[in-house]
Design a protein around this motif. Structure first.
Motif, PDB file in Angstrom:
ATOM      1  N   GLY A  60       0.844  -1.232   0.102  1.00 40.25           N
ATOM      2  CA  GLY A  60       0.104   0.201   0.056  1.00 40.25           C
ATOM      3  C   GLY A  60       0.992   1.140  -0.001  1.00 40.25           C
ATOM      4  O   GLY A  60       2.074   1.217   0.073  1.00 40.25           O
ATOM      5  N   ILE A  61       0.026   2.467   0.173  1.00 43.37           N
ATOM      6  CA  ILE A  61       0.803   3.852   0.250  1.00 43.37           C
ATOM      7  C   ILE A  61       0.970   4.125   1.584  1.00 43.37           C
ATOM      8  O   ILE A  61      -0.258   4.045   2.307  1.00 43.37           O
ATOM      9  N   TYR A  62       2.037   4.205   2.157  1.00 44.62           N
ATOM     10  CA  TYR A  62       2.378   4.719   3.464  1.00 44.62           C
ATOM     11  C   TYR A  62       2.447   6.072   3.754  1.00 44.62           C
ATOM     12  O   TYR A  62       3.206   6.622   3.115  1.00 44.62           O
ATOM     13  N   TYR A  63       1.653   6.737   4.869  1.00 44.29           N
ATOM     14  CA  TYR A  63       1.683   8.078   4.955  1.00 44.29           C
ATOM     15  C   TYR A  63       2.050   8.478   6.183  1.00 44.29           C
ATOM     16  O   TYR A  63       1.596   7.635   7.313  1.00 44.29           O
ATOM     17  N   CYS A  64       2.767   9.455   6.605  1.00 48.53           N
ATOM     18  CA  CYS A  64       2.886   9.826   8.176  1.00 48.53           C
ATOM     19  C   CYS A  64       2.151  11.228   8.048  1.00 48.53           C
ATOM     20  O   CYS A  64       1.727  11.988   7.252  1.00 48.53           O
ATOM     21  N   ALA A  65       1.739  11.413   9.313  1.00 50.42           N
ATOM     22  CA  ALA A  65       0.707  12.673   9.732  1.00 50.42           C
ATOM     23  C   ALA A  65       0.843  13.238  10.758  1.00 50.42           C
ATOM     24  O   ALA A  65       1.228  12.380  11.897  1.00 50.42           O
ATOM     25  N   GLY A  66       0.648  14.421  11.147  1.00 46.48           N
ATOM     26  CA  GLY A  66       0.712  15.115  12.388  1.00 46.48           C
ATOM     27  C   GLY A  66      -0.429  16.298  12.457  1.00 46.48           C
ATOM     28  O   GLY A  66      -1.081  16.460  11.769  1.00 46.48           O
ATOM     29  N   SER A  67      -0.202  16.883  13.742  1.00 48.41           N
ATOM     30  CA  SER A  67      -0.979  18.105  13.768  1.00 48.41           C
ATOM     31  C   SER A  67      -0.096  19.323  14.357  1.00 48.41           C
ATOM     32  O   SER A  67       0.738  18.857  15.341  1.00 48.41           O
ATOM     33  N   ASP A  68      -0.611  20.549  14.311  1.00 50.30           N
ATOM     34  CA  ASP A  68       0.029  21.664  14.893  1.00 50.30           C
ATOM     35  C   ASP A  68      -0.664  22.244  16.111  1.00 50.30           C
ATOM     36  O   ASP A  68      -0.177  22.768  16.786  1.00 50.30           O
TER      37      ASP A  68
ATOM     38  N   LEU B  90      -6.035  14.572  11.856  1.00 50.83           N
ATOM     39  CA  LEU B  90      -4.836  15.003  11.679  1.00 50.83           C
ATOM     40  C   LEU B  90      -4.837  15.860  10.428  1.00 50.83           C
ATOM     41  O   LEU B  90      -5.329  15.452   9.287  1.00 50.83           O
ATOM     42  N   ASP B  91      -4.123  17.026  10.563  1.00 45.54           N
ATOM     43  CA  ASP B  91      -4.253  17.846   9.541  1.00 45.54           C
ATOM     44  C   ASP B  91      -3.037  18.337   8.592  1.00 45.54           C
ATOM     45  O   ASP B  91      -2.973  19.199   7.844  1.00 45.54           O
ATOM     46  N   ARG B  92      -2.074  17.563   8.863  1.00 43.50           N
ATOM     47  CA  ARG B  92      -0.768  17.677   8.154  1.00 43.50           C
ATOM     48  C   ARG B  92      -0.332  16.328   7.718  1.00 43.50           C
ATOM     49  O   ARG B  92      -0.266  15.444   8.715  1.00 43.50           O
ATOM     50  N   TRP B  93      -0.244  16.019   6.200  1.00 42.03           N
ATOM     51  CA  TRP B  93       0.064  14.816   5.863  1.00 42.03           C
ATOM     52  C   TRP B  93       1.226  14.790   4.799  1.00 42.03           C
ATOM     53  O   TRP B  93       1.325  15.962   4.166  1.00 42.03           O
ATOM     54  N   GLY B  94       1.819  13.919   4.755  1.00 45.55           N
ATOM     55  CA  GLY B  94       3.054  13.656   3.414  1.00 45.55           C
ATOM     56  C   GLY B  94       2.253  13.273   2.223  1.00 45.55           C
ATOM     57  O   GLY B  94       1.076  12.919   2.343  1.00 45.55           O
ATOM     58  N   GLN B  95       3.033  13.157   1.553  1.00 40.21           N
ATOM     59  CA  GLN B  95       2.418  12.606   0.087  1.00 40.21           C
ATOM     60  C   GLN B  95       2.486  10.954  -0.215  1.00 40.21           C
ATOM     61  O   GLN B  95       1.837  10.704  -1.058  1.00 40.21           O
TER      62      GLN B  95
END
Length: 132
Positions: A91-99, A119-124
């Motif tokens: 699959g496609i793996y993403y990391c994510a976080g929040s400020d 979570l409102d911050r995501w990588g591609q």
């Protein structure tokens, strides 16, 4: 604002290993970072989460004992070590976080795993393919 970039994906045989990296522009010791994945035709699902604030680490049952999450000493990069890979890990793996959300402790990670936090911050994303 957090800007996240994933790397390390690739094509591996079943039983193989990969190490994924998530680098952030402004990651601090107060942040938590979660890894998600999305298989073709499937919904995105949380895989793991680490809290840089209290050091806690959480995994979903399907990857426990096979995946390991960790951050570097400067808390600027989060790694996901993938071992004993199976075709269903593809699959496609993403990391994510929040400020803005917090406090980003163990409970915050638990809420992410339980789909209770947006979570409102995501990588591609970075692609992982497990195939013979």
């Amino acid at each position: 604002q957090l800007q996240l970039v994933e790397s390390g994906g690739g094509l591996v045989q079943p039983g193989g290993s990969l190490r994924l990296s998530c680098t952030a522009s402004t990651l601090t010791s107060d942040h938590a970072i979660a890894w998600f994945r999305q298989a073709p035709g499937k919904e995105r699902e949380a895989v793991s989460c680490i809290s840089n604030r209290d050091g806690s680490k959480l995994y979903v049952d399907s990857v426990k004992g096979r995946f390991t999450i960790a951050s570097d000493n400067a808390k600027t990069t989060v790694f996901l070590q993938l071992s004993s890979l199976k075709p269903e890990d593809t699959g496609i793996y993403y990391c994510a976080g929040s400020d803005s959300l917090g406090p980003q402790t163990q409970s915050f990670c638990a809420a992410i795993i339980s789909k209770l936090v947006f979570l409102d911050r995501w990588g591609q994303g970075t692609q992982v393919i497990v195939s013979s």
